[in-house]
Design a protein around this motif. Structure first.
Motif, mmCIF file in Angstrom:
data_model
loop_
_atom_site.group_PDB
_atom_site.id
_atom_site.type_symbol
_atom_site.label_atom_id
_atom_site.label_comp_id
_atom_site.label_asym_id
_atom_site.label_seq_id
_atom_site.Cartn_x
_atom_site.Cartn_y
_atom_site.Cartn_z
ATOM 1 N N ILE A 282 44.800 36.198 58.403
ATOM 2 C CA ILE A 282 45.891 36.207 57.151
ATOM 3 C C ILE A 282 44.805 34.107 56.143
ATOM 4 C CG2 ILE A 282 48.011 35.045 57.327
ATOM 5 C CD1 ILE A 282 48.342 37.848 58.016
ATOM 6 N N GLN B 175 43.834 32.606 51.572
ATOM 7 C CA GLN B 175 42.961 32.237 50.329
ATOM 8 C C GLN B 175 42.484 32.902 48.646
ATOM 9 O OE1 GLN B 175 39.989 31.580 54.071
ATOM 10 N NE2 GLN B 175 39.805 29.271 52.098
ATOM 11 N N LEU B 176 42.568 34.169 48.841
ATOM 12 C CA LEU B 176 42.299 34.771 48.051
ATOM 13 C C LEU B 176 43.167 35.126 46.840
ATOM 14 C CD1 LEU B 176 40.064 38.203 49.689
ATOM 15 C CD2 LEU B 176 39.420 36.532 48.098
ATOM 16 N N GLY C 288 44.775 32.369 46.361
ATOM 17 C CA GLY C 288 44.682 31.359 45.780
ATOM 18 C C GLY C 288 45.256 29.630 46.331
ATOM 19 N N LEU C 289 45.189 30.247 47.785
ATOM 20 C CA LEU C 289 45.773 29.076 48.375
ATOM 21 C C LEU C 289 44.690 28.507 48.631
ATOM 22 C CD1 LEU C 289 48.829 30.253 50.790
ATOM 23 C CD2 LEU C 289 48.902 29.705 48.261
ATOM 24 N N LEU D 74 46.237 42.312 64.799
ATOM 25 C CA LEU D 74 45.197 43.310 63.230
ATOM 26 C C LEU D 74 43.574 43.364 64.467
ATOM 27 C CD1 LEU D 74 45.291 40.761 60.578
ATOM 28 C CD2 LEU D 74 46.127 43.186 60.849
ATOM 29 N N ARG E 207 32.342 39.549 52.114
ATOM 30 C CA ARG E 207 32.667 38.228 52.374
ATOM 31 C C ARG E 207 31.496 37.361 52.002
ATOM 32 N NH1 ARG E 207 35.974 37.345 56.666
ATOM 33 N NH2 ARG E 207 34.577 35.538 56.984
ATOM 34 N N ALA F 248 33.320 37.108 48.240
ATOM 35 C CA ALA F 248 34.876 36.558 48.113
ATOM 36 C C ALA F 248 34.317 34.692 48.839
ATOM 37 C CB ALA F 248 35.039 37.177 49.362
ATOM 38 N N PHE G 268 33.459 33.217 50.747
ATOM 39 C CA PHE G 268 34.430 33.004 53.083
ATOM 40 C C PHE G 268 32.612 32.787 53.037
ATOM 41 C CE2 PHE G 268 37.527 36.257 52.577
ATOM 42 C CZ PHE G 268 38.481 35.242 52.695
ATOM 43 N N GLU G 269 31.947 32.933 52.560
ATOM 44 C CA GLU G 269 30.210 33.103 53.903
ATOM 45 C C GLU G 269 29.476 32.756 52.877
ATOM 46 O OE1 GLU G 269 29.252 33.332 56.882
ATOM 47 O OE2 GLU G 269 30.998 34.373 57.631
ATOM 48 N N PRO H 212 37.366 30.155 48.761
ATOM 49 C CA PRO H 212 37.788 31.974 47.296
ATOM 50 C C PRO H 212 39.175 31.876 47.199
ATOM 51 C CG PRO H 212 37.369 31.588 49.791
ATOM 52 C CD PRO H 212 36.362 30.263 49.285
ATOM 53 N N HIS H 213 39.728 30.478 46.880
ATOM 54 C CA HIS H 213 41.496 30.674 46.594
ATOM 55 C C HIS H 213 40.832 30.015 44.649
ATOM 56 C CE1 HIS H 213 40.378 26.016 47.715
ATOM 57 N NE2 HIS H 213 41.365 25.967 46.026
ATOM 58 N N ILE I 129 39.306 36.790 43.187
ATOM 59 C CA ILE I 129 38.854 37.869 43.346
ATOM 60 C C ILE I 129 39.757 38.575 44.024
ATOM 61 C CG2 ILE I 129 37.207 39.263 44.620
ATOM 62 C CD1 ILE I 129 35.347 37.577 43.494
ATOM 63 N N MET J 77 41.621 41.540 47.629
ATOM 64 C CA MET J 77 40.278 42.609 48.753
ATOM 65 C C MET J 77 41.408 42.454 49.638
ATOM 66 S SD MET J 77 37.472 40.625 51.092
ATOM 67 C CE MET J 77 37.322 41.605 52.274
ATOM 68 N N PHE K 235 41.985 44.306 52.955
ATOM 69 C CA PHE K 235 41.132 44.152 53.798
ATOM 70 C C PHE K 235 41.383 45.534 55.196
ATOM 71 C CE2 PHE K 235 42.041 39.570 52.981
ATOM 72 C CZ PHE K 235 40.974 39.581 53.630
ATOM 73 N N GLN K 236 40.187 45.741 55.660
ATOM 74 C CA GLN K 236 40.016 46.878 56.693
ATOM 75 C C GLN K 236 41.418 47.260 57.265
ATOM 76 O OE1 GLN K 236 37.063 47.265 59.265
ATOM 77 N NE2 GLN K 236 36.894 49.749 60.137
ATOM 78 N N ASP K 237 42.366 46.381 57.129
ATOM 79 C CA ASP K 237 43.162 45.997 58.727
ATOM 80 C C ASP K 237 44.212 45.583 57.394
ATOM 81 O OD1 ASP K 237 42.847 43.865 58.947
ATOM 82 O OD2 ASP K 237 42.404 44.088 60.726
ATOM 83 N N ALA L 258 46.294 43.303 56.962
ATOM 84 C CA ALA L 258 45.988 42.000 56.527
ATOM 85 C C ALA L 258 47.516 41.621 56.098
ATOM 86 C CB ALA L 258 44.452 41.092 56.166
ATOM 87 N N ALA M 270 46.588 43.405 46.404
ATOM 88 C CA ALA M 270 45.623 42.605 45.415
ATOM 89 C C ALA M 270 45.338 42.497 44.131
ATOM 90 C CB ALA M 270 44.392 43.602 46.184
#
Lengths: 533, 350
Positions: free
Chosen positions: A163, A168-169, A171-172, A264, B48, B51, B53-54, B77-78, B82, B84, B86-88, B90, B150
């Protein structure tokens, strides 16, 4: 087992739970006005404000501790995280009344810490007084935060990291994502944990008497054994039950909200802390664990070693024997009763029996002191009736009681109080046995008692064991019921702790307390292993 | 058109183990690409990294010529803009659908925000569901909310991580076409990750087939099927069998079924033994044909049968035959090769 017999047993078990609550509640409907006036004038103003401050303080502090620790260990990577992940639930093995007397022994004016400071830095250095409202709140929070921690960690583990990334994506920053997403998302679990904390706080007797902090539980005890007014005790208990019902309703509401959250399926990796934050996390987790568990345990060991040779005398085998006997019988009773309830709910899967199962396990929310009063009153009445009856009919002499002064009342109250942990663990075990497995066995000609003996019991073995262990340990730690309803002179380890602490002999209280804590570690290890898997 | 996304020589390690190495690909504005590979081939990690994250341990990731990731620098990321899915999904369980979609628009005024939310709900055909909570929606609807959320931030790039894997097969196909239409309508550049080639073919303009952290072929779906660059891709994509053959001239190969035309392959000298890829649609059933093969297995697929046939040499081939040609196992049927040119690999290259 014959089905209708199972049903009757379950109904009976439920009635036993409802009996003390009903008896106590009747004092609300038919109050004795003289007692009321006395209570309102001299007792209630203080205990109501004490209870309110205590609930508020303990709720807020244990929530803050539990949430912060859960957020750190569930969603971040830092040194020793895997260790803290399970070690932070260890305080569950340490009853609050033990932490309480250890902390007073350590930090009070005459304790080693303040003495050391005076000796080295002179008089007049201010030290926060431990015997104070903040002191009680600290002790309660340090021993109860694991309830919030456990629930909250589940919530964060199942969706926290993912979550946060989604936020973050959009914008947070990570920080903002915690406050705006992870925290509100976990609200049902947080509230669930806090309600358990509040229930435990309301029920607590030992800590309050160590601190001389008057709340409902200590007032009930003093009314009964100080003023010898059972009805004053019952009337106080009836007020306490109202507060408990409020908490129960809140719990139901928030438990319902959890089902809107589907966990999830894919976990995101933990966020690795670097530099200074990494060490801050380590220091925070260590200091909580130090004050909530390690320090009290070490002090208990130290005191026990000091007093062991002179204090461990011929009375101790008896304390231990009483404790083990009481804990085993109550564990046996609860497991048998809980198995009945769980099987009934499974055999008759409808709304009514589900509700009955919940009613029959309500005792977890009702403080032990209330149950003690609520069971003692009707049993004593029945006892008197029986004695009179037999005296009149058969001209018996010399018997003043059948049930009073035996273990009967105490065991009944303990069974009601600890039905829930036993029931939950057996029910979870039962749910793992699928309907199809049952049907397959039926297809091979098994039914009734045969089915139970050859399918359910073998598959439930571990659940039954963990149910028994949980109840065993809970009974060992239990204080108010044992204290108020035990036969005269029938002392257990917990009673010994109470007697030594009420005389301020912390070091002599340490020996029985250490025994309680060490046995109490067993289910905690079991729980932590379960959590790891 | 210029390259919008550029991944150049990127490598990623996790606990000293390489997830992918020296990965390079680029994507033009408005194109939909798909990374296709079995689970554990590192494809999700690429998303990832893109985006943010990595981190990546070597190489660069750029969007619109702006450096986003390099070993020295990672834009958080923020700040990447971009999107995204997610598979589940989120989705935020404590917020309504409308608030989920509006979540990334916090810097806008309320009216502007509402306008975008309405537009998005219309786009994903969920008008009127603004006040509904995610748990009240079906899997397919939740997926569309995730897409709307997204897209609402007008991302520079959309990443989709196995977006259809939680849906049942029928819905999967329909939704992948729908999603493609939505993305195309907004000229959105997107990367999808999946292990399902049908999904990849349905949605993507370009597909990168991945194996053990490397892209083994980057091509259009059509070319991947008909002109696989190596044996791995030939095996991974579609159905088919390999028949041994001998190169007879620079553009002809002799196999059991006759001489077939082939593309020139510098590796294959005249006289070499090669493996020739035969797809089920290359073999036509023809009762008049002199070439006969014995049916050893049959799978009824409704409109057609997929027969496994044994040639005289014992070699097996597959054939798709319209389902009114109902032949029994053990029966011999006439077949005929219908093929423009074949793909062949040297025997050693497995």
């Amino acid at each position: 087992m014959h089905l209708s017999r199972l049903l009757i047993l379950s109904l009976l078990i439920g009635l036993i739970t409802l009996l003390p609550i009903g008896v106590v509640m009747s004092y609300l409907i038919y109050p004795e006005s003289a007692i009321w006036q006395h209570l309102w004038a001299y007792v209630l103003p203080e205990i109501i404000s004490n209870t309110a401050i205590l609930l508020l303080g303990t709720g807020v502090v244990s929530a803050a501790l539990g949430i912060a620790l859960a957020w750190l260990t569930a969603c971040h990577e830092f040194p020793l995280r895997r260790f803290f992940n399970w070690a932070l639930i260890l305080p569950l093995a340490m009853p609050a009344y033990v932490t309480a007397f250890v902390d007073i022994g350590l930090f009070d004016f005459t304790g080693p810490v303040q003495t050391f400071i005076r000796h080295h830095f002179g008089e007049g250095i201010w030290f926060p007084p431990i015997r104070s409202t903040p002191g009680v709140i600290m002790v309660m929070s340090l021993s109860l935060y694991p309830y919030v921690y456990l629930l909250c960690r589940n919530a964060f583990l199942s969706q926290g990291a993912r979550i946060t990334e989604a936020g973050q994506l959009l914008g947070l920053t990570r920080n903002k994502a915690f406050w705006r997403l992870a925290l509100p998302m976990a609200r049902p679990w947080i509230v669930g944990g806090v309600i358990v904390v509040l229930m435990e706080t309301l029920a607590d007797f030992g800590t309050m008497s160590v601190f001389n902090f008057d709340t409902f539980t200590t007032a009930i005890y003093k009314s009964w054994f100080g003023l010898f007014s059972l009805s004053a005790a019952a009337q106080l208990a009836s007020l306490l039950v109202i507060v408990v019902f409020g908490l129960l309703i809140a719990e139901q509401y928030f438990a319902g909200r959890k089902r809107y959250h589907t966990p999830l399926k894919n976990m995101s990796p933990r966020f690795t802390l670097h530099g200074r934050t990494k060490w801050l996390a380590l220091i925070f987790c260590s200091s909580i664990l130090l004050f909530a568990f390690i320090l009290p345990l070490l002090q208990l060991i130290y005191w026990s070693a000091q007093v062991f040779t002179q204090d461990f005398d011929e009375r101790y085998p008896q304390f231990i024997w009483h404790t083990v006997l009481l804990a085993s019988v109550s564990a046996g009773l609860v497991v048998a009763a809980a198995l009945c309830l769980a099987l009934t709910a499974r055999t008759y899967p409808n709304r009514w029996f589900k509700a009955w199962g919940r009613l029959a396990t309500l005792g977890y929310a009702v403080p032990g002191s209330v149950l003690a009063v609520g069971i003692f009153i009707p049993v004593a009445a029945a006892d008197t009736y029986l004695i009179n009856f037999f005296n009149a009919q058969f001209g018996w002499q010399g018997h003043s009681s059948f049930l009073r002064g035996t273990l009967f009342i105490m065991l009944l109250a303990l069974m009601v109080r600890f039905m829930a942990p036993g029931f939950n663990s057996i029910e979870t075990g039962l749910q793992r046995i699928t309907k199809n497995q049952e049907d397959a066995a039926k297809g091979m000609g098994l039914f009734g008692w045969q089915l139970l003996r050859r399918i359910h019991l073998p598959l439930l073995k571990t659940s039954l064991f963990s149910a028994a262990l949980l109840v065993f340990v809970d009974t060992m730690k239990e204080m108010p019921i044992t204290l108020m309803t035990r036969p005269f002179g029938w002392d257990t380890l917990a009673v010994r702790v109470f007697e030594m602490t009420s005389e301020g002999q912390w070091d002599r209280a340490a020996l029985p307390a250490l025994g309680i804590v060490l046995v109490g570690l067993l289910p905690v290890f079991l729980l932590s292993r379960h959590q790891e898997n | 058109m210029s390259n919008h996304l550029q991944v150049a020589q990127a490598s990623h390690f996790y606990q000293q183990k390489s997830t992918f190495q020296n990965l390079s690909f680029s994507l033009e504005t408005g194109k939909i690409a798909c990374l296709l590979g079995s689970s554990g081939c590192g494809k999700t990690t690429i998303l990832r990294c893109i985006a943010g994250f990595e981190p990546i341990q070597s190489g660069q990731i750029l969007i619109a010529d702006q450096l986003l990731s390099s070993p020295a620098k990672v834009v958080p990321p923020h700040l990447r803009q971009i999107g995204m899915v997610f598979q589940d999904y989120a989705l935020f369980p404590h917020l309504s659908v409308g608030k989920n979609i509006a979540f990334g628009l916090h810097q806008l005024a309320a009216t502007a925000r509402q306008k975008i939310v309405d537009e998005m709900l219309e786009l994903v055909r969920l008008k009127g569901s603004s006040d509904v909570y995610p748990h009240e929606l079906s899997g397919g609807q939740q997926q569309r909310v995730a897409l709307a959320r997204a897209l609402a931030i007008r991302p520079q790039l959309l990443l989709l991580d196995e977006p259809f894997s939680n849906l049942d097969v029928e819905l999967r196909e329909r939704l992948s076409i729908e999603v493609r239409d939505i993305l195309k309508a907004r000229n959105m550049t997107a990367i999808l990750v999946t292990h399902d080639q049908h999904e990849a073919f349905a949605i993507a303009d370009e597909v990168g087939v991945m194996n053990e952290g490397r892209i083994v072929q980057w091509d259009s779906p059509y070319s991947l099927y008909h002109e696989p660059a190596n044996r791995f891709v030939a095996d991974f994509i579609g159905e088919g069998t390999f028949l041994p053959g001998t190169v007879v001239s620079h553009n002809q190969i002799r196999i059991e079924l006759g001489i077939v035309p082939s593309r020139m392959n510098p590796d294959c000298c005249v006289g070499c033994t090669v493996q020739v890829l035969i797809r089920p649609d290359d073999i036509i059933h023809n009762d008049q044909s002199p070439v006969q093969a014995r049916v050893t297995q049959r799978a009824f697929r409704g409109a057609e049968f997929l027969y496994t046939l044994e040639l005289d040499s014992g070699a097996k081939i597959l054939s798709l035959v319209p389902s009114h040609h109902n032949h029994q196992i053990g029966e011999k049927i006439g077949i005929q090769l219908e093929i423009d040119h074949v793909i062949a690999f040297k025997k050693s290259s497995t």
